[in-house]
Design an enzyme around this catalytic site. Structure first.
Site, PDB file in Angstrom:
ATOM      1  N   SER A  34       5.734   0.534   0.170  1.00 24.53           N
ATOM      2  CA  SER A  34       5.088   1.039  -1.046  1.00 24.53           C
ATOM      3  C   SER A  34       3.854   1.882  -0.782  1.00 24.53           C
ATOM      4  O   SER A  34       3.423   2.631  -1.651  1.00 24.53           O
ATOM      5  CB  SER A  34       4.700  -0.128  -1.961  1.00 24.53           C
ATOM      6  N   ASP A 324      -3.822  -1.477  -8.227  1.00 28.87           N
ATOM      7  CA  ASP A 324      -3.336  -2.800  -8.611  1.00 28.87           C
ATOM      8  C   ASP A 324      -3.746  -3.779  -7.512  1.00 28.87           C
ATOM      9  O   ASP A 324      -4.488  -3.407  -6.597  1.00 28.87           O
ATOM     10  CB  ASP A 324      -1.828  -2.804  -8.903  1.00 28.87           C
ATOM     11  N   HIS A 327      -2.381  -2.237  -4.050  1.00 27.29           N
ATOM     12  CA  HIS A 327      -2.306  -0.816  -3.692  1.00 27.29           C
ATOM     13  C   HIS A 327      -3.568  -0.045  -4.073  1.00 27.29           C
ATOM     14  O   HIS A 327      -4.138  -0.291  -5.137  1.00 27.29           O
ATOM     15  CB  HIS A 327      -1.096  -0.174  -4.378  1.00 27.29           C
TER      16      HIS A 327
END
Length: 349
Positions: A34, A324, A327
């Site tokens: 990610s 978040d 991240h």
């Protein structure tokens, strides 16, 4: 203080512009998780997605793309610095085709790891499948450009690999199977063997300019700090030590492969130091909060828990190191990318 911060960012932006010269790299090709996924998880059946607001609120056109951030991620900024294109598209995004992918493509999948067991946790694309997509891409690129031109691009492209955090934080320290089978040092070596095989196969397929990321300061992610309730939400040093140890062993592997594989230019793209400095000295970079994230309460929300109905999401993500609980924000991603362009990636400019 505000004037000093403003000057620093103006100076850094000008420096990045100076580096945007006629690059020797015709394409950016991305593998990983990610940290570099530009939207491949949109096209698969998994709960780990981010193709909805408020993700992408500061992206071009304010569109959620599947990037796990409020905006762009490091490969996008690296591509811009190499004067290739402003963003790197996801391979599984149907709105792009081989003509778009000829100058850059992303095979990464949020939630994946070196270990196949890691990708199984949230049913995402395993690393071996990313390689299969790359092989398919090679065939399509040769069909589009011709064998000679495609081979030239594949040989001169810059390959970015960013992966490994999920193996520890989503797998080893959560589920008992791997921790019963391996000590943390043995698991580290298990992952590095997979990394070695992956890089060697990439080399055999024509890749020569390869940057592989180490692990970030995992213990300082907001989610891990939230779980560290008995230490007043401080960074979990145990996890940071695992990252430092992994990065040191990765560096050793890089040195060996550079000697063993003729013509390869393998470099570390280590985000640990720059991200840790940003977390420890947020005001230096113009941030107000490095412990909590912008989205929701900033303590545990990721993916669908970070949605537009969450009333706690901050109005200005540029004040936060993290978007978040796992991240970074676009601003932090830019700082990381700028650091890498000026250090390990500079030799490819």
């Amino acid at each position: 203080m505000a004037n000093v911060v403003t000057f620093w960012f103006v100076f850094a932006h000008l420096l990045l512009q100076i580096l945007e010269v006629n690059a020797k790299v015709p394409a950016i090709i991305v593998f990983g998780d990610s940290s570099v996924d530009s939207g491949n998880n949109n096209g698969i059946s998994t709960v780990l997605k981010s193709n909805f607001a408020p993700y992408g609120g500061d992206f071009i056109g304010k569109q959620p793309t599947g990037r796990f951030s409020n905006g762009r991620i490091p490969p996008d900024f690296i591509s811009r610095a190499f004067k290739i294109k402003p963003i790197i598209p996801a391979y599984l995004d149907p709105s792009y085709n081989i003509s778009d992918f000829a100058t850059g493509v992303c095979f990464a999948s949020a939630g994946t790891g070196y270990d196949n067991a890691t990708s199984d946790v949230l049913s995402v694309i395993p690393l071996w499948q990313e390689m299969e997509y790359y092989k398919e891409y090679q065939v399509n690129l040769r069909g589009y450009l011709g064998k000679e031109k495609a081979t030239e691009i594949l040989g001169e492209a810059l390959y970015l690999i960013s992966i490994g955090t999920n193996d520890f934080m989503e797998n080893y320290y959560i589920f008992p199977s791997r921790s019963k089978e391996y000590s943390v040092e043995e698991y580290r070596d298990f992952l590095l063997r997979i990394a070695r095989v992956f890089i060697t196969e990439l080399y055999q397929l024509g890749g020569r300019k390869i940057a592989i990321s180490g692990l970030p300061p995992m213990g300082c992610l907001p989610l891990e700090r939230t779980m560290n309730i008995f230490s007043e939400r401080e960074c979990v040093q145990k996890y940071n030590n695992v990252a430092l140890d992994f990065n040191a062993k990765l560096q050793e592997m890089i040195k060996k492969l550079n000697k063993e594989l003729a013509g390869i230019r393998l470099v570390p793209a280590n985000p640990y130091d720059i991200l840790l400095d940003t977390i420890q000295n947020p005001q230096k970079y113009g941030f107000e909060d490095a412990a909590k994230a912008c989205c929701g309460t900033g303590m545990f929300e990721i993916s669908y828990l970070c949605n537009k109905k969450n009333p706690f999401t901050c109005p200005d993500a540029s004040k936060y190191v993290f978007w978040d609980a796992f991240h970074p924000t676009e601003k932090t991603n830019w700082i990381i990318a700028d650091h890498l362009v000026n250090t390990s990636l500079a030799e490819f400019l």
